[in-house]
Design a protein around this motif. Structure first.
Motif, PDB file in Angstrom:
ATOM      1  N   SER A  40     -25.098 -30.387  54.115  1.00  0.00           N
ATOM      2  CA  SER A  40     -24.140 -30.479  53.009  1.00  0.00           C
ATOM      3  C   SER A  40     -23.529 -31.872  52.885  1.00  0.00           C
ATOM      4  O   SER A  40     -22.725 -32.120  51.990  1.00  0.00           O
ATOM      5  CB  SER A  40     -23.025 -29.452  53.202  1.00  0.00           C
ATOM      6  OG  SER A  40     -22.296 -29.716  54.400  1.00  0.00           O
ATOM      7  N   GLN A  41     -23.901 -32.796  53.797  1.00  0.00           N
ATOM      8  CA  GLN A  41     -23.326 -34.144  53.772  1.00  0.00           C
ATOM      9  C   GLN A  41     -24.214 -35.103  52.997  1.00  0.00           C
ATOM     10  O   GLN A  41     -25.438 -34.967  52.969  1.00  0.00           O
ATOM     11  CB  GLN A  41     -23.155 -34.680  55.205  1.00  0.00           C
ATOM     12  CG  GLN A  41     -22.092 -33.962  56.008  1.00  0.00           C
ATOM     13  CD  GLN A  41     -21.951 -34.555  57.391  1.00  0.00           C
ATOM     14  OE1 GLN A  41     -21.982 -33.848  58.393  1.00  0.00           O
ATOM     15  NE2 GLN A  41     -21.787 -35.866  57.460  1.00  0.00           N
ATOM     16  N   GLN A  42     -23.582 -36.085  52.396  1.00  0.00           N
ATOM     17  CA  GLN A  42     -24.323 -37.150  51.741  1.00  0.00           C
ATOM     18  C   GLN A  42     -24.898 -38.094  52.789  1.00  0.00           C
ATOM     19  O   GLN A  42     -24.328 -38.283  53.859  1.00  0.00           O
ATOM     20  CB  GLN A  42     -23.419 -37.922  50.777  1.00  0.00           C
ATOM     21  CG  GLN A  42     -22.905 -37.107  49.608  1.00  0.00           C
ATOM     22  CD  GLN A  42     -22.058 -37.938  48.668  1.00  0.00           C
ATOM     23  OE1 GLN A  42     -21.798 -39.101  48.921  1.00  0.00           O
ATOM     24  NE2 GLN A  42     -21.640 -37.318  47.570  1.00  0.00           N
ATOM     25  N   GLN A  43     -26.025 -38.674  52.467  1.00  0.00           N
ATOM     26  CA  GLN A  43     -26.698 -39.573  53.395  1.00  0.00           C
ATOM     27  C   GLN A  43     -25.781 -40.731  53.774  1.00  0.00           C
ATOM     28  O   GLN A  43     -25.220 -41.411  52.928  1.00  0.00           O
ATOM     29  CB  GLN A  43     -27.993 -40.120  52.760  1.00  0.00           C
ATOM     30  CG  GLN A  43     -28.854 -40.937  53.709  1.00  0.00           C
ATOM     31  CD  GLN A  43     -29.491 -40.076  54.787  1.00  0.00           C
ATOM     32  OE1 GLN A  43     -29.683 -38.879  54.608  1.00  0.00           O
ATOM     33  NE2 GLN A  43     -29.818 -40.689  55.906  1.00  0.00           N
ATOM     34  N   SER A  45     -22.875 -40.629  55.173  1.00  0.00           N
ATOM     35  CA  SER A  45     -21.442 -40.363  55.059  1.00  0.00           C
ATOM     36  C   SER A  45     -20.849 -40.009  56.421  1.00  0.00           C
ATOM     37  O   SER A  45     -21.562 -39.624  57.352  1.00  0.00           O
ATOM     38  CB  SER A  45     -21.187 -39.224  54.072  1.00  0.00           C
ATOM     39  OG  SER A  45     -21.720 -38.009  54.579  1.00  0.00           O
ATOM     40  N   GLU A  47     -17.938 -37.467  57.770  1.00  0.00           N
ATOM     41  CA  GLU A  47     -17.008 -36.397  57.407  1.00  0.00           C
ATOM     42  C   GLU A  47     -15.818 -36.413  58.348  1.00  0.00           C
ATOM     43  O   GLU A  47     -15.973 -36.475  59.567  1.00  0.00           O
ATOM     44  CB  GLU A  47     -17.699 -35.043  57.453  1.00  0.00           C
ATOM     45  CG  GLU A  47     -16.799 -33.895  57.010  1.00  0.00           C
ATOM     46  CD  GLU A  47     -17.559 -32.600  56.754  1.00  0.00           C
ATOM     47  OE1 GLU A  47     -16.906 -31.569  56.565  1.00  0.00           O
ATOM     48  OE2 GLU A  47     -18.808 -32.652  56.732  1.00  0.00           O
TER      49      GLU A  47
END
Length: 306
Positions: A40-43, A45, A47
């Protein structure tokens, strides 16, 4: 099956996994634990996660990118014991799972990263608990960096954490940080009486045997408890005997604990489900100190002694 239909089914399951893992990314109601997915994370990124309990877990499925975890516990007490401190120092320990795969765990302090746990892929050695301390107001965080893998399936970076408002967790888990003299010295009467009030377990008993556990770098004290005054978890159980309970207590190898006759008062902390020794005077010595302090109205709490 046609190539078009296969591609459609494959795409469906990828979308399903992403949506499923997004739904699983949550804080528990008491903000003690976190579970989520790198899908669910952007490349690239990072969190940001914040937890506010003295113990909990983190499970990161299919790690990609990075996580930055801050721990801000509301600690209910500051204990006194060997190496104890009332300066507000916080000790934190992390215990990786046996299958800690797909990431590396770092301690971030003042912008500098220190490796705590490496990717355990292909490692058969038991996971080692790592501890660190934090001064009041000092900014530290845990930083998880995903390691590059072509196949991220079955990769889970999972660990448990504990935080304490004293040195006891560090003494029992990571002896590199303190001297054996600090860790193994006997408690004085003041420390013994305070340990009775603040420990996770308080039992009277005898030492049946002592076994070395080189993997944990600990001595395992097998205890027959004749009276359990208090225990946070079911550490000492009666089994087939109605008169005594059996349990195990761990302490550092370098303390050189040996089996011996007589009755002791065992106190200490529970770390990751295991009992670790704090103060352990002979029962008659504790009884004498307790009765003397009670007569002087200087006991911090009551204990129904014999």
């Amino acid at each position: 099956m046609s190539a078009y239909r296969f591609a459609w089914i494959y795409a469906f399951w990828i979308v399903f996994l992403i949506c499923f893992d997004v739904a699983m990314s949550y804080y528990s109601e008491d903000q003690c634990s976190w579970r989520g997915s790198g899908l669910s994370q952007q490349q690239g990124s990072v969190e940001q996660i914040s937890l506010h309990c003295s113990e909990g877990t983190l499970d990161w499925l299919y790690p990609t990118g990075a996580l930055r975890l801050t721990l801000s516990p509301r600690l209910p007490y500051v204990a006194v014991g060997p190496g104890g401190s009332s300066s507000g120092l916080i000790t934190a320990c992390v215990k990786p799972s046996e299958q800690f795969h797909g990431a590396q765990l770092y301690l971030e302090r003042d912008g500098v990263l220190e490796l705590l746990v490496g990717d355990r892929l292909g490692t058969s050695a038991p996971p080692r608990v790592r501890c660190f301390s934090r001064l009041p107001g000092e900014k530290v965080a845990l930083f998880l960096q995903a390691t590059p893998h072509q196949d991220i399936s079955r990769k889970i970076a999972s660990f448990r954490y504990e935080l304490r408002g004293d040195w006891s967790a560090q003494l029992s888990m990571d002896s590199n940080q303190v001297t054996s003299e600090d860790a193994c010295r006997p408690c004085n009467n003041t420390e013994i009486l305070m340990a009775v009030c603040t420990s996770d377990f308080v039992v009277r008993g005898n030492i049946r045997s002592v076994e070395d556990d080189d993997t944990l770098r600990a001595a395992v004290i097998k205890v027959s408890a004749t009276r359990v005054f208090r225990q946070k978890y079911a550490l000492f159980t009666s089994g087939n005997s109605r008169l005594t309970s059996q349990g195990e207590i761990r302490t550092l190898l370098q303390c050189g604990v040996k089996p011996g006759p007589g009755s002791f008062l065992f106190t200490g902390r529970v770390h990751f489900g295991e009992a670790w020794l704090g103060c352990a005077p002979r029962y008659k010595d504790f009884q004498e100190a307790y009765l003397k302090a009670k007569a002087a109205q200087q006991i911090p709490c009551e204990l129904p002694i014999d």
